[in-house]
Design a protein around this motif. Structure first.
Motif, PDB file in Angstrom:
ATOM      1  N   SER A 294       4.302  -2.045  -0.885  1.00 21.37           N
ATOM      2  CA  SER A 294       3.537  -0.795  -0.905  1.00 21.37           C
ATOM      3  C   SER A 294       3.611  -0.149  -2.274  1.00 21.37           C
ATOM      4  O   SER A 294       4.526  -0.423  -3.066  1.00 21.37           O
ATOM      5  CB  SER A 294       4.069   0.193   0.139  1.00 21.37           C
ATOM      6  OG  SER A 294       5.379   0.612  -0.185  1.00 21.37           O
ATOM      7  N   ARG A 333       0.244  -1.949   0.957  1.00 14.87           N
ATOM      8  CA  ARG A 333      -0.077  -0.628   1.498  1.00 14.87           C
ATOM      9  C   ARG A 333      -0.075   0.403   0.368  1.00 14.87           C
ATOM     10  O   ARG A 333       0.700   0.290  -0.583  1.00 14.87           O
ATOM     11  CB  ARG A 333       0.958  -0.250   2.553  1.00 14.87           C
ATOM     12  CG  ARG A 333       0.788   1.134   3.162  1.00 14.87           C
ATOM     13  CD  ARG A 333       1.931   1.438   4.118  1.00 14.87           C
ATOM     14  NE  ARG A 333       1.825   2.768   4.674  1.00 14.87           N
ATOM     15  CZ  ARG A 333       2.257   3.872   4.070  1.00 14.87           C
ATOM     16  NH1 ARG A 333       2.823   3.783   2.876  1.00 14.87           N
ATOM     17  NH2 ARG A 333       2.129   5.050   4.651  1.00 14.87           N
ATOM     18  N   GLY A 368      -4.928   1.329   0.277  1.00 14.12           N
ATOM     19  CA  GLY A 368      -4.383   0.065   0.744  1.00 14.12           C
ATOM     20  C   GLY A 368      -5.425  -1.034   0.667  1.00 14.12           C
ATOM     21  O   GLY A 368      -6.630  -0.771   0.701  1.00 14.12           O
ATOM     22  N   ALA A 372      -3.574  -3.952   4.988  1.00 10.82           N
ATOM     23  CA  ALA A 372      -2.643  -2.824   4.856  1.00 10.82           C
ATOM     24  C   ALA A 372      -3.366  -1.482   4.911  1.00 10.82           C
ATOM     25  O   ALA A 372      -4.541  -1.373   4.558  1.00 10.82           O
ATOM     26  CB  ALA A 372      -1.865  -2.942   3.548  1.00 10.82           C
TER      27      ALA A 372
END
Length: 979
Positions: A294, A333, A368, A372
């Motif tokens: 992420s 993400r 994202g 994600a």
């Protein structure tokens, strides 16, 4: 000329000092197959000190050296691993200090510090056949920067300066390595003097450039402080900005954003002025790459400021921004936006005017990719509470706005906009102004699914002052814009909601309290996706307050607009509903305004069918009452429905319906206005919205009610109905009512009544159906002793009626002066009332169009025993020759006692000019006489008559024989009416 120093450290007692660190050396490449590259050496630190205290102006500038780049690893031979990459060298630190404190005159100190950039790592060597590539290395971090400036002026002299620090940028990443982190930055400014001005600024360095196969790191932290002291005017700011994290493709989760802190403090003696602010913004989180990873979370921030003066003006402002979340790339993400919260971060003290302002903004989430989700939006909160016992005027403001939700660029879920909450509570002894605003963030868009919802906004404000000072309190809340959808079959998100509350208090000063709520619009729909729906908005008694002075309220609710669409249906608009009910016994005057607005229907482009959204409905209602003697009351309600959505092929959405209700009740003058407007639709398709307005005013003295209703335009205009009713409840009062309606069908009714002594009452009613798109009526009543108002045939008011109860001697003489026959019949009797009724239609319409109206005059009075009832017609006025028919009907207690129809102008003129009707003998007790006229007229014409109502003693039998020809004529008219 500046003193240029070859050394890394500069020390001088001159005006300008510059210190520059040497750059680091680049690392050498490996010397043999499979050998590692050497690390770059750090950049040299730099120090610049301009410390000549006797100098009036000193400048120090320090720049750290750049770190050296790492050497490349060498490729291995067959079966041999490649050489490791050499690490980048760290950037050199920089420290600049400037001090000025002359014995006489002004002082100026300027300090600038810039950290050196980190060096890039070398490239690892390739592995030989069957062997691995060499290990990557981290790039160098940027150098830290610190700037300090201090200036102390002699008595009565000015001081100025700044401290500016910028951290060095990190080195660029290479394969299998990591970007260099940005360097930290700190700045400190201190000024003392008369009229001191300056700033302190710190910006963390940015992380180095990304590489798709490397780790992204954060920017540098930042801290800024400022301190001002002296006389006169002190003005300055401190600002800190966290460095930006690496934002391009990588193969790991990104680090969280850099932190930022800022603080300012300014204190002036005597009556000097202070303007000071502090702001801090967290850094952008580094981008993340790869499924399961992420982006970094947005950086944190903290800011605060304080200002003080003895008696002068003080203005303090604080702004705090959460950092943006890093984007996710290659299936990662999005990082969450940074939350931010302020609580009493702005402070101050003075006996003069004090202004405190707080602004909190949440960071937006990163986007994202792949499967994600987007990053969550940062939330924002701002709370300001102050109890001040000195300021002559206190202005306390708070603002909060949520961050935007992260979008989903693949198949993941988009995030909703961030919520925002703002609260202000302030008390003071001077004039007070309190303001709170909150706005939800925008929702993220979705590439394959539904758009996300907008964030919600909530705002609260309260304020109280003593000493008879004026107080103004306002709260405003706005829902965030919803996210878009761009795939057929999906839908844009729903707009965010909004809630606002405001209250105020003053012992005797003027008090104004307002609250505004506006829901967010629906999200856009592209490629056949539907537009999102706007949110409904409802406000019920969102404002309150108390004072012995003038008290006023404002309340507004607006529904969100429907989202527009390309080749899909437009979104449904949200409705607006605002209502306020309040009773008061303290304020010297009471007024209120509520406004309700429907959102606009969503547009629908590039379609050939009726897919545009309908406009939102609107309902406004207000009911204000005061029991304080002499307190006037004014109540206004406005409802504006939303317009239907647009379609370029003419298929516009229907307009929304609108309803408005207003009621004002008071012991002094009472005014009410209700206004409703239906939403518009297309000129060729779609129906305009209907509108209904009802206005009521009740007062012991004077009452005025106005109602206006307008149907929305469209292929078919909406219907409209308007009713206005005004009542004066005590003897000697007056009432006026006006109603106007415009639409396809419907009508307007104006109703005015006034109470008199001993249970007597008079009432006038004028009613009109809509003809040629419009209806209008006006009614007036009074028991003040004067004559009834005249009806003007040139006024253009289609129908009007006026009445007066128990006219005094002067009014009686005036109204009877031009009608000798009536005056003779009333001689010795009592004039119970006076009235006028008429029509005036001035629109230019085709000849032959007939329009129908009705007017009424009602008189409730008591007779002490049997009395003869007389009705004298005093005269008539004519405009053009459009008179068609007038039906006159007179009742007592609902029973008809006289009826006559007039089908020619000549007949009417003969009857209504200087004519007396004997309506017979009525028994003692309460009478309820109604004089009703039904009108038929052509366009551009008018007719009106006025009359007097009287009672006289019942004649003796011999008197009846002496009434003569005049009574005989009356009998003729009674026979013709069948009575």
């Amino acid at each position: 000329m500046p003193l240029l120093l070859a050394l890394a450290v500069g020390q001088a007692y001159a005006a300008d000092v510059i210190g520059t660190g040497a750059n680091g050396a680049n690392g050498a490449a490996g010397g043999a197959p499979g050998a590692a590259g050497q690390a770059g050496t750090p950049g040299q630190n730099a120090v610049a000190n301009a410390l000549g205290n006797a100098d009036a102006a000193n400048l120090a500038t320090a720049t750290g050296g750049k770190g050296g780049n790492g050497g490349n690893g060498i490729a291995g031979l067959a079966g041999q691993n490649g050489g490791k990459a050499g690490a980048g060298g760290k950037g050199g630190n920089a420290a600049a200090t400037a001090v000025s404190a002359p014995a006489a005159g002004a002082a100026s100190a300027l300090a600038n510090a810039n950290g050196g950039a980190g060096g890039a790592a070398g490239v690892a060597g390739a592995g030989g056949t069957g062997a691995a590539r060499g290990a990557g290395a981290a790039s160098g971090d940027g150098g830290a920067a610190a700037a300090t400036a201090r200036a102390v002026a002699a008595a009565g002299a000015a001081a100025s300066g700044h401290a500016s620090a910028t951290g060095g940028d990190g080195g660029a990443a290479t394969q299998d390595g990591a970007t260099g982190r940005g360097g930290a930055a700190s700045s400190t400014l201190e000024l003392t003097g008369h009229n001191a001005v300056g700033y302190s600024y710190a910006a963390g360095g940015n992380a180095g450039k990304s590489h798709p196969q490397a780790v992204n790191r954060r920017g540098g932290d930042a801290a800024a402080t400022m301190k001002l002291r002296g006389t006169g005017t002190l003005e300055g700011y401190s600002a800190a900005v966290g460095g930006t994290g690496a934002y391009d493709a990588s193969n790991a989760s990104g680090e969280a954003g850099a932190q930022a802190g800022s603080h300012s403090d300014a204190r002036v003696t005597g009556g000097g002025r202070v303007r000071v602010s502090a702001s801090a913004a967290g850094g952008l989180g580094a981008a993340g790459g790869g499924a399961g990873n992420s982006g970094g979370k947005g950086g944190k921030s903290r800011a605060g400021a304080y200002g003080a003066s003895g008696t002068g003006e003080v203005e303090v402002s604080v702004t705090q921004n959460g950092g943006l979340g890093g984007n996710g790339v290659a299936g990662a993400r999005g990082g969450d936006g940074g939350d931010t919260s302020l609580r009493n971060a702005a402070g101050g003290a003075t006996k003069g005017a004090l202004t405190l302002m707080q602004n909190a903004h949440g960071g937006s989430g990163g986007n994202g990719t792949g499967a994600a989700d987007g990053g969550k939006a940062g939330r924002a909160r701002s709370a300001l509470k102050i109890a001040d016992g000195a300021a002559a005027r206190l202005d306390a403001r708070s603002d909060a706005s949520g961050g935007n939700g992260g979008s989903a660029e693949g198949t993941g879920t988009a995030m909703a906009g961030g919520n925002a909450v703002s609260r202000v509570a302030a008390t003071g002894v001077g004039e007070l102004w309190v303001s709170s605003t909150a706005g939800g963030g925008s929702g993220g868009y979705s590439a394959t699914g539904n758009g996300s919802a907008g964030g919600n906004g909530r705002s609260e404000a309260s304020g109280a002052a003593t000493g008879g000072k004026a107080v103004t309190v306002q709260a405003a809340a706005y829902g965030g814009v919803a996210g878009s959808a761009i795939t057929a079959g999906e839908k844009g998100g729903a707009g965010g909601t909004a809630q606002a509350r405001a209250s105020g208090k003053s012992d005797a000063g003027a008090l104004h309290v307002s609250a505004i709520q506006q829901s967010g619009p629906g999200g856009f729909g592209g490629n056949g996706a539907a537009g999102g729906d706007g949110s409904d908005n409802t406000m019920v008694n969102a404002v309150s307050g108390a004072t012995a002075g003038a008290l006023s309220f404002y309340q507004r609710a607006r529904g969100g607009d429907g989202g527009e669409s390309r080749t899909g249906p437009g979104g449904k608009a949200g409705g607006g509903d605002a209502s306020l009910t309040l009773a008061d016994n303290k304020a010297s005057s009471l007024s209120g305004w509520v406004q309700a607005e429907g959102g606009y229907g969503g547009n629908s482009y590039e379609t050939a069918s009726a897919m545009a959204g309908r406009g939102g409905g609107a309902r406004g209602a207000i009911d204000l009452a005061s029991t304080r003697a002499g307190a006037g009351v004014s109540a206004t309600s406005v409802a504006n429905a939303g317009t239907g959505g647009y379609n370029e092929n003419g298929y516009l959405g229907d307009g929304g319906d609108a309803m408005s209700l207003a009621r004002a009740t008071g012991r002094a003058n009472a005014l009410s206005l209700a206004q409703a407007s239906g939403g518009n639709a297309g000129a060729t398709h779609g129906k305009g919205g209907d509108a209904a307005a009802r206005s009521e005013a009740l007062s012991q003295t004077g009452a005025s009610a106005t109602a206006r209703a307008t149907g929305g335009l469209g292929a078919v205009q909406g219907d409209a109905s308007a009713y206005a009713g005004a009542s004066s409840l005590a003897a000697g009062g007056a009432a006026r009512a006006g109603a106007h309606a415009a639409g396809s069908l419907g009508g307007a009714v104006a109703d005015a009544d006034s109470a008199g002594a001993g249970g007597t009452r008079v009432r006038a009613v004028a009613s009109a159906p809509i003809v040629n798109g419009e209806a209008r009526g006006e009614a007036r009543s009074t028991t003040s002793g004067g004559a009834a108002a005249a009806v003007d045939v040139l006024s253009g008011t289609p129908v009007a009626a006026t009445v007066s109860g128990a006219p005094n001697a002067a009014a009686r003489a005036s109204v009877l002066a031009g009608a000798p026959a009536v005056a003779a019949a009333f001689a010795g009797g009592e004039m119970v009332g006076h009235g006028a009724q008429g029509v005036s239609y001035l629109q230019d319409q085709a000849p032959g169009s007939i329009y129908t109206y009705e007017s009424t005059g009602q008189f409730q009075f008591s007779t002490a025993g049997s009395r003869q009832l007389l009705l004298g017609f005093l005269g008539a006025s004519v405009l053009n020759l459009g008179f068609q028919q007038l039906d006159l009907n007179i009742t007592n207690h609902g029973t008809s006692i006289y009826a006559q129809s007039f089908t020619s102008l000549a007949e009417a003129q003969s009857f209504f000019n200087n004519r007396v009707l004997d309506l017979g003998v009525v028994a003692g007790g309460m009478q309820d006489l109604v004089i009703r006229a039904g009108w038929n007229v052509e366009a551009q014409s008018g007719y009106a008559f006025d009359y007097a109502l009287g009672i006289a003693a019942v004649p003796e039998p011999q008197t009846w024989l002496m009434l003569g020809l005049g009574v005989a004529l009356v009998l003729v008219f009674r026979r013709r009416s069948g009575k």
